[in-house]
Design a protein around this motif. Structure first.
Motif, mmCIF file in Angstrom:
data_model
loop_
_atom_site.group_PDB
_atom_site.id
_atom_site.type_symbol
_atom_site.label_atom_id
_atom_site.label_comp_id
_atom_site.label_asym_id
_atom_site.label_seq_id
_atom_site.Cartn_x
_atom_site.Cartn_y
_atom_site.Cartn_z
ATOM 1 N N GLU B 94 0.885 -1.280 0.119
ATOM 2 C CA GLU B 94 -0.294 -0.168 -0.419
ATOM 3 C C GLU B 94 0.840 1.520 0.140
ATOM 4 N N THR B 97 -0.171 8.011 -0.427
ATOM 5 C CA THR B 97 -0.014 9.227 -1.317
ATOM 6 C C THR B 97 -0.463 10.328 -0.825
ATOM 7 N N TYR B 99 -1.648 13.717 -2.833
ATOM 8 C CA TYR B 99 -2.356 14.236 -3.979
ATOM 9 C C TYR B 99 -2.643 15.951 -4.251
ATOM 10 N N SER B 126 -6.575 5.652 -7.665
ATOM 11 C CA SER B 126 -6.367 5.030 -6.257
ATOM 12 C C SER B 126 -7.503 3.613 -6.205
ATOM 13 N N LYS B 214 -1.307 -0.883 -4.353
ATOM 14 C CA LYS B 214 -2.345 0.228 -4.040
ATOM 15 C C LYS B 214 -2.227 1.585 -3.492
ATOM 16 N N PHE B 215 -2.377 2.643 -4.646
ATOM 17 C CA PHE B 215 -2.055 3.654 -3.827
ATOM 18 C C PHE B 215 -3.535 4.176 -2.765
ATOM 19 N N LYS B 216 -2.932 4.887 -1.992
ATOM 20 C CA LYS B 216 -4.272 4.642 -0.783
ATOM 21 C C LYS B 216 -4.044 6.582 0.071
ATOM 22 N N PRO B 217 -4.916 7.354 -0.831
ATOM 23 C CA PRO B 217 -4.890 9.057 -1.121
ATOM 24 C C PRO B 217 -4.680 9.418 1.380
#
Lengths: 318, 234
Positions: B94, B97, B99, B126, B214-217
């Motif tokens: 994970e 991030t 943004y 995301s 996986k990107f997590k805001p």
């Protein structure tokens, strides 16, 4: 042991060995000496192993004050080295004492000179190599080119060579202002038109000032492609001749990217990558085609030639 | 995927095994299967291999093995691997991030390019799980794919001279993370505190081909706190 203090760093002086292998799949370039041939000979002249770390100086060499006695050899570009202002001989072993100052003067021919010290330059092994990768900030001396005030260390040799060695004259390369560089076509030479390939192999290209350890950007006639491709990135070896949309070739060198999306018209043969390492900005190169099988035979001969140098140096003692 | 895998010399000491010329998961799996098999078997004379989206570049020592000989061995190996599926590692990483704003200065451009709200771009980016296809460009740069068509955007016309470490970018249908500060032409949409390359680690990269990302805001405060911690640990 402390070898020397850097009085002046020169234009771009780094610690290098023969390169970092086994990490290109992690995006880590090979790095290492830009001219393998001169590098290996420098080491052999002080009785080192071929892969021991040396200093690579670029055009304007450094000024170094020695803090201990040492046996040295300088090879590669003719950058007019002096010891205490007296001309030093290249391509042979020489001795310095504590307090001696090595400096470099006019750059006469070639681009990169190598300074080997008996025992080898001391530097931590990072990912299997002592080579500096300046962009990544690791390897060599703190991951960067030398600066004034740096103290360079060397591994203390068990013994000094009792008699010095010298390279037979006929084996010392001459670095001219025009070089012919041999290239094996592919892997994307089919992306180029017949005219494009014709242009590539018949024109003179000049090395631009935007050339460094990563790559040589060339200027000259445009190498025509069949159409503008958006190629899916693949692996880029040292010596790859990439052609971006503007048609101006870029030769990838030791610190170059490991993968890329520009079509590669061909790959410079290994012995000529070393020769290219001595070609200066504004100097001219011409490419000539060689088949893959001929190139392989040539490489084996080249490797054999290098392995025989040690014996030839031993003969020079007599 | 090509009907017949292409084998060709690349210069005087490398050999290219090319499975296709497009970005596809099936092709990429073949590349990594052959790479793994070579690593496991320790083929004589092979110095190192570079797997990419669609091909495997095999560097060899010409003193140890000849080109033709190596082609034969690799073809044989390729045949043995037919019908064999590489066990997929289910490693998921994970990537917190932040943004937009100063951290992702091209977010607005991408939104405008596709007639979307920046928030929608963030969500589309995301929401997906991405596969690591390959690592290249500069030390530790993971090529991830593929982003939703709605946010796929061409590279910047003029590359930036300096992209900060941790920057998250988009180029066409690819997304990736700049592991170290470097020049770059990808559209930058955010930044993570995670360091994707560290010479002290073995392997030196945070993710490996086949891993899922996986990107997590996250919010600014969270990012800055994590960044301080990460930098202290380096």
């Amino acid at each position: 042991m402390n070898l020397c203090e850097v009085i002046k760093p020169g234009l771009f002086t780094t610690v290098q060995d023969l390169g970092r292998y086994g990490y290109q799949s992690y995006g880590v370039p090979v790095s290492g000496a830009m001219d393998n041939y001169a590098f290996i000979v420098a080491n052999l002249l002080v009785g080192n192993k071929p892969n021991d770390a040396c200093l690579e100086a670029t055009l304007l060499g450094p000024e170094l004050e020695f803090l201990n006695e040492a046996q040295l050899a300088i090879t590669g570009a003719v950058l007019t080295p002096t010891i205490n202002k007296i001309k030093a001989k290249c391509w042979m072993t020489f001795q310095v004492r504590k307090g001696d100052v090595l400096s470099f003067g006019n750059f006469k021919s070639g681009l990169r000179a190598y300074l080997a010290v008996r025992g080898g330059i001391e530097a931590p092994v990072v990912l299997g190599s002592r080579s500096t990768y300046a962009r990544g900030g690791f390897g060599g001396f703190q991951g960067r080119p030398l600066r004034a005030g740096d103290v360079i260390k060397a591994y203390k040799p068990e013994t000094f060579l009792r008699s010095g060695l010298s390279m037979p004259h006929h084996l010392i390369p001459i670095y001219g202002i025009k070089s012919t560089i041999e290239v094996v076509l592919g892997p994307q030479s089919d992306y180029f038109t017949e005219t494009g390939l014709g242009t590539f192999f018949s024109s003179m290209y000049s090395v631009t000032s935007e050339s460094d350890r990563m790559g040589y950007r060339l200027d000259g006639p445009m190498v025509e492609q069949k159409r503008s491709f958006d190629m899916v990135s693949d692996a880029v070896p040292v010596g790859a001749v990439q052609v971006p949309a503007n048609g101006k070739p870029i030769v990838v060198m030791q610190d170059g990217q490991t993968t890329g999306g520009y079509p590669k018209v061909g790959i410079v043969i290994t012995p000529d990558v070393s020769r290219l390492g001595q070609v200066r900005p504004n100097h001219k190169i011409k490419f000539s085609e060689i088949s893959a099988s001929e190139a392989r035979v040539k490489l084996l001969k080249h490797i054999q030639g290098i392995s025989q140098i040690k014996d030839k140096l031993e003969e020079s003692k007599l | 995927m090509y009907q017949t895998t292409r084998y060709m010399p690349v210069g005087d000491k490398a050999l290219l095994v090319e499975f296709g010329n497009i970005i596809s998961l099936d092709i990429n799996r073949k590349v990594h299967a052959l790479n793994l098999a070579i690593l496991q078997l320790g083929l004589k004379g092979v110095v190192e291999c570079v797997p990419t989206y669609r091909s495997l570049l095999v560097y060899y020592d010409p003193v140890e093995v000849g080109y033709e000989q190596l082609v034969l061995r690799l073809r044989e190996l390729e045949n043995r691997l037919k019908g064999f599926r590489v066990p997929i590692q289910k490693r998921m990483i994970e990537v917190p991030t932040i943004y937009g704003g100063e951290y992702g200065s091209d977010l607005g451009h991408i939104a405008k390019h596709h007639n979307l709200d920046p928030e929608e771009v963030i969500q589309l980016h995301s929401d997906r799980e991405y596969i690591v296809y390959m690592i290249g460009f500069v030390a530790g740069f993971p090529y991830l794919g593929e982003v939703a068509d709605e946010i796929a955007t061409p590279r910047r016309k003029t590359p930036r001279l300096q992209v900060p470490a941790g920057s998250v970018g988009i180029a066409e249908k690819q997304t990736g993370i700049y592991p170290i500060e470097s020049p770059g032409g990808w559209q930058i949409i955010g930044q993570t505190h995670l360091r994707f390359f560290n010479t002290q680690r073995n392997p030196p990269t945070l993710v490996q081909p086949g891993d899922i990302v996986k990107f997590k805001p996250i919010e600014v405060e969270e990012f800055e706190n994590m960044k301080v911690k990460e930098d202290e640990s380096m």
